[in-house]
Motif scaffolding. Structure first.
Motif, PDB file in Angstrom:
ATOM      1  N   MET A  33     -41.475 -13.729  27.436  1.00  0.00           N
ATOM      2  CA  MET A  33     -40.722 -12.712  28.112  1.00  0.00           C
ATOM      3  C   MET A  33     -40.959 -11.385  27.398  1.00  0.00           C
ATOM      4  O   MET A  33     -41.152 -11.361  26.188  1.00  0.00           O
ATOM      5  CB  MET A  33     -39.238 -13.052  28.085  1.00  0.00           C
ATOM      6  CG  MET A  33     -38.877 -14.347  28.761  1.00  0.00           C
ATOM      7  SD  MET A  33     -37.116 -14.712  28.644  1.00  0.00           S
ATOM      8  CE  MET A  33     -36.494 -13.511  29.788  1.00  0.00           C
ATOM      9  N   GLU A  34     -40.890 -10.332  28.144  1.00  0.00           N
ATOM     10  CA  GLU A  34     -41.002  -9.014  27.541  1.00  0.00           C
ATOM     11  C   GLU A  34     -39.617  -8.550  27.132  1.00  0.00           C
ATOM     12  O   GLU A  34     -38.649  -8.733  27.860  1.00  0.00           O
ATOM     13  CB  GLU A  34     -41.636  -8.033  28.514  1.00  0.00           C
ATOM     14  CG  GLU A  34     -43.095  -8.351  28.780  1.00  0.00           C
ATOM     15  CD  GLU A  34     -43.741  -7.330  29.683  1.00  0.00           C
ATOM     16  OE1 GLU A  34     -43.199  -6.230  29.855  1.00  0.00           O
ATOM     17  OE2 GLU A  34     -44.814  -7.639  30.216  1.00  0.00           O
ATOM     18  N   GLY A  35     -39.514  -7.969  25.926  1.00  0.00           N
ATOM     19  CA  GLY A  35     -38.218  -7.576  25.387  1.00  0.00           C
ATOM     20  C   GLY A  35     -37.906  -6.130  25.634  1.00  0.00           C
ATOM     21  O   GLY A  35     -38.702  -5.422  26.228  1.00  0.00           O
ATOM     22  N   THR A  50     -24.053 -14.952  22.687  1.00  0.00           N
ATOM     23  CA  THR A  50     -25.107 -14.033  23.095  1.00  0.00           C
ATOM     24  C   THR A  50     -26.112 -13.875  21.962  1.00  0.00           C
ATOM     25  O   THR A  50     -25.734 -13.638  20.820  1.00  0.00           O
ATOM     26  CB  THR A  50     -24.512 -12.655  23.453  1.00  0.00           C
ATOM     27  OG1 THR A  50     -23.567 -12.841  24.509  1.00  0.00           O
ATOM     28  CG2 THR A  50     -25.589 -11.704  23.916  1.00  0.00           C
ATOM     29  N   HIS A  51     -27.395 -14.039  22.284  1.00  0.00           N
ATOM     30  CA  HIS A  51     -28.489 -13.883  21.332  1.00  0.00           C
ATOM     31  C   HIS A  51     -29.341 -12.715  21.807  1.00  0.00           C
ATOM     32  O   HIS A  51     -29.732 -12.665  22.965  1.00  0.00           O
ATOM     33  CB  HIS A  51     -29.340 -15.156  21.261  1.00  0.00           C
ATOM     34  CG  HIS A  51     -28.527 -16.380  20.949  1.00  0.00           C
ATOM     35  ND1 HIS A  51     -28.273 -16.784  19.666  1.00  0.00           N
ATOM     36  CD2 HIS A  51     -27.906 -17.266  21.762  1.00  0.00           C
ATOM     37  CE1 HIS A  51     -27.535 -17.886  19.697  1.00  0.00           C
ATOM     38  NE2 HIS A  51     -27.301 -18.192  20.962  1.00  0.00           N
ATOM     39  N   VAL A  52     -29.638 -11.788  20.894  1.00  0.00           N
ATOM     40  CA  VAL A  52     -30.376 -10.584  21.256  1.00  0.00           C
ATOM     41  C   VAL A  52     -31.642 -10.490  20.420  1.00  0.00           C
ATOM     42  O   VAL A  52     -31.628 -10.757  19.209  1.00  0.00           O
ATOM     43  CB  VAL A  52     -29.509  -9.323  21.029  1.00  0.00           C
ATOM     44  CG1 VAL A  52     -30.286  -8.071  21.362  1.00  0.00           C
ATOM     45  CG2 VAL A  52     -28.240  -9.396  21.847  1.00  0.00           C
ATOM     46  N   SER A  53     -32.755 -10.129  21.051  1.00  0.00           N
ATOM     47  CA  SER A  53     -34.012  -9.874  20.359  1.00  0.00           C
ATOM     48  C   SER A  53     -34.540  -8.524  20.810  1.00  0.00           C
ATOM     49  O   SER A  53     -34.635  -8.254  22.002  1.00  0.00           O
ATOM     50  CB  SER A  53     -35.042 -10.957  20.660  1.00  0.00           C
ATOM     51  OG  SER A  53     -36.280 -10.617  20.075  1.00  0.00           O
ATOM     52  N   ASP A  54     -34.891  -7.688  19.839  1.00  0.00           N
ATOM     53  CA  ASP A  54     -35.451  -6.371  20.137  1.00  0.00           C
ATOM     54  C   ASP A  54     -36.978  -6.376  20.119  1.00  0.00           C
ATOM     55  O   ASP A  54     -37.592  -5.334  20.273  1.00  0.00           O
ATOM     56  CB  ASP A  54     -34.941  -5.337  19.117  1.00  0.00           C
ATOM     57  CG  ASP A  54     -33.448  -5.109  19.267  1.00  0.00           C
ATOM     58  OD1 ASP A  54     -32.948  -5.243  20.404  1.00  0.00           O
ATOM     59  OD2 ASP A  54     -32.788  -4.800  18.269  1.00  0.00           O
ATOM     60  N   ARG A  55     -37.574  -7.550  19.925  1.00  0.00           N
ATOM     61  CA  ARG A  55     -39.036  -7.638  19.891  1.00  0.00           C
ATOM     62  C   ARG A  55     -39.611  -7.315  21.254  1.00  0.00           C
ATOM     63  O   ARG A  55     -38.967  -7.516  22.284  1.00  0.00           O
ATOM     64  CB  ARG A  55     -39.462  -9.031  19.463  1.00  0.00           C
ATOM     65  CG  ARG A  55     -38.982  -9.355  18.046  1.00  0.00           C
ATOM     66  CD  ARG A  55     -39.522 -10.628  17.581  1.00  0.00           C
ATOM     67  NE  ARG A  55     -40.968 -10.466  17.427  1.00  0.00           N
ATOM     68  CZ  ARG A  55     -41.754 -11.366  16.899  1.00  0.00           C
ATOM     69  NH1 ARG A  55     -41.263 -12.500  16.494  1.00  0.00           N
ATOM     70  NH2 ARG A  55     -43.045 -11.154  16.793  1.00  0.00           N
ATOM     71  N   PHE A  56     -40.856  -6.845  21.288  1.00  0.00           N
ATOM     72  CA  PHE A  56     -41.462  -6.480  22.569  1.00  0.00           C
ATOM     73  C   PHE A  56     -41.946  -7.693  23.355  1.00  0.00           C
ATOM     74  O   PHE A  56     -42.097  -7.634  24.569  1.00  0.00           O
ATOM     75  CB  PHE A  56     -42.580  -5.453  22.380  1.00  0.00           C
ATOM     76  CG  PHE A  56     -43.769  -5.969  21.635  1.00  0.00           C
ATOM     77  CD1 PHE A  56     -44.857  -6.463  22.320  1.00  0.00           C
ATOM     78  CD2 PHE A  56     -43.807  -5.943  20.252  1.00  0.00           C
ATOM     79  CE1 PHE A  56     -45.965  -6.935  21.642  1.00  0.00           C
ATOM     80  CE2 PHE A  56     -44.911  -6.406  19.568  1.00  0.00           C
ATOM     81  CZ  PHE A  56     -45.994  -6.898  20.253  1.00  0.00           C
ATOM     82  N   ARG A  61     -35.835 -27.392  21.972  1.00  0.00           N
ATOM     83  CA  ARG A  61     -34.669 -27.401  21.074  1.00  0.00           C
ATOM     84  C   ARG A  61     -35.010 -27.835  19.658  1.00  0.00           C
ATOM     85  O   ARG A  61     -34.135 -28.240  18.901  1.00  0.00           O
ATOM     86  CB  ARG A  61     -33.530 -28.250  21.636  1.00  0.00           C
ATOM     87  CG  ARG A  61     -32.975 -27.692  22.920  1.00  0.00           C
ATOM     88  CD  ARG A  61     -31.764 -28.504  23.356  1.00  0.00           C
ATOM     89  NE  ARG A  61     -31.188 -27.927  24.536  1.00  0.00           N
ATOM     90  CZ  ARG A  61     -30.105 -27.157  24.534  1.00  0.00           C
ATOM     91  NH1 ARG A  61     -29.503 -26.889  23.411  1.00  0.00           N
ATOM     92  NH2 ARG A  61     -29.636 -26.662  25.659  1.00  0.00           N
ATOM     93  N   ARG A  62     -36.262 -27.765  19.243  1.00  0.00           N
ATOM     94  CA  ARG A  62     -36.655 -28.096  17.865  1.00  0.00           C
ATOM     95  C   ARG A  62     -36.707 -26.867  16.975  1.00  0.00           C
ATOM     96  O   ARG A  62     -36.825 -26.984  15.775  1.00  0.00           O
ATOM     97  CB  ARG A  62     -38.016 -28.779  17.869  1.00  0.00           C
ATOM     98  CG  ARG A  62     -37.993 -30.122  18.519  1.00  0.00           C
ATOM     99  CD  ARG A  62     -39.362 -30.754  18.464  1.00  0.00           C
ATOM    100  NE  ARG A  62     -39.334 -32.042  19.117  1.00  0.00           N
ATOM    101  CZ  ARG A  62     -40.310 -32.516  19.845  1.00  0.00           C
ATOM    102  NH1 ARG A  62     -41.398 -31.818  20.030  1.00  0.00           N
ATOM    103  NH2 ARG A  62     -40.205 -33.691  20.400  1.00  0.00           N
ATOM    104  N   TRP A 110     -34.924 -18.874  20.281  1.00  0.00           N
ATOM    105  CA  TRP A 110     -36.275 -18.315  20.202  1.00  0.00           C
ATOM    106  C   TRP A 110     -37.240 -19.388  19.708  1.00  0.00           C
ATOM    107  O   TRP A 110     -36.938 -20.163  18.802  1.00  0.00           O
ATOM    108  CB  TRP A 110     -36.305 -17.105  19.262  1.00  0.00           C
ATOM    109  CG  TRP A 110     -35.149 -16.187  19.469  1.00  0.00           C
ATOM    110  CD1 TRP A 110     -34.223 -15.828  18.542  1.00  0.00           C
ATOM    111  CD2 TRP A 110     -34.766 -15.513  20.676  1.00  0.00           C
ATOM    112  NE1 TRP A 110     -33.299 -14.980  19.099  1.00  0.00           N
ATOM    113  CE2 TRP A 110     -33.604 -14.765  20.408  1.00  0.00           C
ATOM    114  CE3 TRP A 110     -35.289 -15.458  21.958  1.00  0.00           C
ATOM    115  CZ2 TRP A 110     -32.965 -13.988  21.364  1.00  0.00           C
ATOM    116  CZ3 TRP A 110     -34.645 -14.689  22.916  1.00  0.00           C
ATOM    117  CH2 TRP A 110     -33.509 -13.965  22.622  1.00  0.00           C
ATOM    118  N   CYS A 111     -38.407 -19.433  20.274  1.00  0.00           N
ATOM    119  CA  CYS A 111     -39.428 -20.417  19.904  1.00  0.00           C
ATOM    120  C   CYS A 111     -40.055 -20.053  18.566  1.00  0.00           C
ATOM    121  O   CYS A 111     -40.424 -18.908  18.338  1.00  0.00           O
ATOM    122  CB  CYS A 111     -40.516 -20.470  20.980  1.00  0.00           C
ATOM    123  SG  CYS A 111     -41.821 -21.645  20.611  1.00  0.00           S
TER     124      CYS A 111
END
Length: 66
Positions: free
Chosen positions: A1-3, A14-20, A28-29, A35-36
């Motif tokens: 996904m694009e961030g 809520t989980h937030v990522s600012d990565r692009f 689930r590992r 996030w993978c």
């Protein structure tokens, strides 16, 4: 996904990522779930133990000598 990406899990966290670019974990590992972290590459689906490295059991031997 694009961030940037915001994900709400089943518990309502809520989980937030600012990565692009972000990859979501579906196995689930991941230690950084949701996030993978590519943990799925180190295990075989349905097994709880790591995959051993491949061994070269043939190798050069007496049959390889002309």
């Amino acid at each position: 996904m694009e961030g940037p990406v915001e994900v709400v899990d089943e518990a309502g966290n809520t989980h937030v990522s600012d990565r692009f670019v972000v990859a979501l974990c579906t196995c689930r590992r991941s230690r950084s779930y949701p996030w993978c972290d590519t943990s799925h590459r180190r295990r075989v689906r349905g097994e709880d133990r790591p995959v051993p490295p491949a061994e070269d059991t043939e190798g050069p031997g007496r049959d390889d000598v002309p």
